[in-house]
Design an enzyme around this catalytic site. Structure first.
Site, PDB file in Angstrom:
ATOM      1  N   ASP A  63      42.155  40.418  39.822  1.00 36.40           N
ATOM      2  CA  ASP A  63      41.211  39.312  39.589  1.00 36.40           C
ATOM      3  C   ASP A  63      41.134  39.711  38.012  1.00 36.40           C
ATOM      4  OD1 ASP A  63      39.791  36.945  39.477  1.00 36.40           O
ATOM      5  OD2 ASP A  63      38.127  38.160  39.830  1.00 36.40           O
ATOM      6  N   ASP A  65      38.090  37.666  35.956  1.00 40.32           N
ATOM      7  CA  ASP A  65      36.574  37.743  35.627  1.00 40.32           C
ATOM      8  C   ASP A  65      35.848  38.782  36.575  1.00 40.32           C
ATOM      9  OD1 ASP A  65      36.741  35.571  33.682  1.00 40.32           O
ATOM     10  OD2 ASP A  65      37.199  34.294  35.264  1.00 40.32           O
ATOM     11  N   ASP A 366      36.415  41.629  42.377  1.00 44.49           N
ATOM     12  CA  ASP A 366      35.034  42.061  42.379  1.00 44.49           C
ATOM     13  C   ASP A 366      34.319  41.186  43.561  1.00 44.49           C
ATOM     14  OD1 ASP A 366      33.067  39.665  40.837  1.00 44.49           O
ATOM     15  OD2 ASP A 366      35.069  39.477  40.606  1.00 44.49           O
TER      16      ASP A 366
END
Length: 530
Positions: A63, A65, A366
């Site tokens: 990922d 961000d 995250d």
């Protein structure tokens, strides 16, 4: 392996992988390989919940961000908070005085649950028992907490729509604003035009935030010079690498260029597309978690990187463009080693990377629900969760080892005294005793109860001091009292691996065999033998 067995293994801490100075002067570390290699500080370690042999992984995905790009909370979260306030006031008619509010970016933590109906903020343990509860910024009394949530284990799953889980760092600003609005509504009945639930559900991602970041990435994103070496290492080991992000191409290119670009002598960055050389496939606008459903029908478009133009594809295969679209643009896009797309689904990704089995993929993200749960539970991908807070947490666990040992001793002493009191009371009630024996026992019970109360008070005080060392309100991220926190429980269930930052992968061999019994588990990091 059951939880208690794993805890025991964690305490023994496999001496070939953990070095501890018995005088308490040196922090624990592991070796990057069984043959030695470099020492890895505990804050940089990769922790393992389920065995994972990297030799079986042919593709590693990321990922963007809060995974590759770690945002600075003091600037980025403040920007998000201020943008939300302005939208509440100017778009939804909230009072102008909200514009004077300020944001404490250290107040909220991940793993909290917002009770949107009652205006409460909760921290729960792994069994969903509420251990810490606040109404706005006011702590609920034990009686109020038990009265409200004491029986909700069966009645309530703490899920949407009445509850919201703060499971990403991006949600911390919203959680803080939620608490402010609760207090404001309580003190000013009728002054808030919409209820708190509407404010929490408000979508403030209207592009303004990303436009501000794009103007000055260095102000909002941490530089990490280890990312490029990590990507190079993975690719040199023969693995494919890919990026799947919900951000669109224009923003993705700015952020990734900032993270991967070479700096000029004055610290500036030359904007180009060189970062694409570190990936085989980049998918933007992926709409996770829906992206992870293999049966999902979604069009996938190829992105012409320089213009941002979207080109039609047949499930990722190039199609002749109809009309006035220049064929040169299409050919130029196809000559690059990395292909960039928008949309699509995991089926397209598997086809593009020639992935035959989902278990051959390791995905790093995250967001427990948006990245980890869906990719593992729906697909069977192997997963690694990035938890930036972990680095400070494990450092504190080591620094506070003497305090935590004292806590355990106090708890054991309290339990021992309570057992003695129980046995004496049992004897007084059911055994035939002489009067002098009864008097002696009754006196002993009184003395033990007084001692127990003193120990209990000392234990409570020490526990509160330890709690505040981690966070003044919410305590340890991975614990609630002596139980794993709800957040830790989710990490344990859905993340094969977890670590403080994505670039920690570069500290280990790309062919490492991760085993849970070999690594120190931070949420099972009990007292080290002295």
């Amino acid at each position: 392996m059951d939880h208690s067995a794993r805890t025991m293994l964690g305490d023994k801490a496999s001496k070939s992988h953990l070095t501890v100075n018995t005088n308490g002067g040196e922090k624990p570390h592991v070796w990057s390989s069984s043959e030695g290699g470099c020492q890895i500080d505990i804050g940089k370690q990769i922790f393992c919940n389920r065995s994972l042999n990297m030799k079986n992984i042919i593709a590693v995905g990321f990922d963007m961000d809060y995974t590759l790009a770690q945002y600075k909370p003091e600037t980025f979260e403040s920007l998000a908070y201020e943008g939300t306030i302005r939208k509440l006031v100017y778009n939804l008619g909230y009072p102008q005085e909200l514009l004077e509010w300020t944001f404490d970016w250290k107040y909220m933590v991940r793993g909290l649950v917002l009770d949107k109906k009652r205006g409460n903020i909760l921290k729960m343990d792994r069994h969903k028992y509420v251990k810490v509860a606040y109404h706005g910024f006011k702590e609920l009394s034990k009686e109020d907490k038990v009265g409200t949530y004491g029986n909700t284990l069966i009645q309530d799953s703490f899920d949407e729509p009445d509850y919201a889980l703060i499971d990403t760092l991006f949600s911390l600003a919203e959680a803080y604003l939620f608490a402010q609005l609760v207090d404001f509504r309580d003190n000013n009945p009728g002054k808030v035009p919409q209820d708190v639930r509407a404010a929490v559900d408000l979508c403030h991602r209207d592009g303004t935030l990303k436009q501000m970041v794009a103007k000055n990435p260095k102000r909002y994103i941490n530089e990490d010079t280890s990312i490029v070496p990590m990507l190079k290492m993975l690719r040199a080991s023969g693995r494919s690498t890919f990026l799947v992000t919900n951000s669109l191409w224009d923003y993705t290119n700015i952020v990734m260029n900032f993270l991967c670009a070479s700096r000029t002598s004055d610290g500036g960055i030359t904007c180009n597309f060189d970062w694409l050389q570190y990936f085989d496939v980049v998918i933007t606008g992926s709409a996770k978690p829906g992206f992870f459903h293999e049966g999902k029908h979604a069009n996938i478009f190829e992105v012409e990187t320089e213009s941002g133009m979207l080109l039609n594809t047949d499930n990722g295969t190039p199609m002749p463009q109809v009309g006035n679209t220049s064929p040169k643009v299409l050919l130029k896009g196809l000559n690059k080693s990395c292909r960039v797309f928008q949309g699509g689904s995991v089926g397209h990704l598997h086809k593009l990377l020639s992935i035959e089995s989902s278990s051959q993929v390791l995905y790093v993200g995250d967001h427990i629900y948006g990245d980890i749960l869906r990719s593992k539970k729906v697909l069977g991908w192997r997963t690694m969760l990035v938890v930036p807070e972990l680095e400070r947490e494990v450092e504190l666990l080591w620094e506070l080892r003497d305090m935590r040992k004292q806590l355990r001793l106090l708890r054991n002493e309290r339990d021992l005294v309570e057992d003695q009191i129980h046995h004496l009371k049992w004897a007084l009630k059911f055994e035939s005793l002489r009067n002098d024996e009864k008097q002696k026992m009754t006196s002993a019970v009184g003395e033990l109860e007084s001692h127990r109360d003193q120990v209990r008070l000392a234990h409570q005080q020490a526990q509160w001091e330890c709690h505040q060392k981690f966070h003044k309100i919410w305590g340890q991220l991975m614990k609630t009292g002596y139980q794993n926190s709800h957040f830790a429980h989710q990490v344990e269930r859905f993340a094969c691996l977890y670590t403080s930052q994505v670039s920690n992968l570069s500290l280990y061999s790309p062919d490492k065999y991760y085993r849970p019994s070999e690594d120190f588990m931070p949420h099972e990091f009990h007292i080290l033998p002295l």
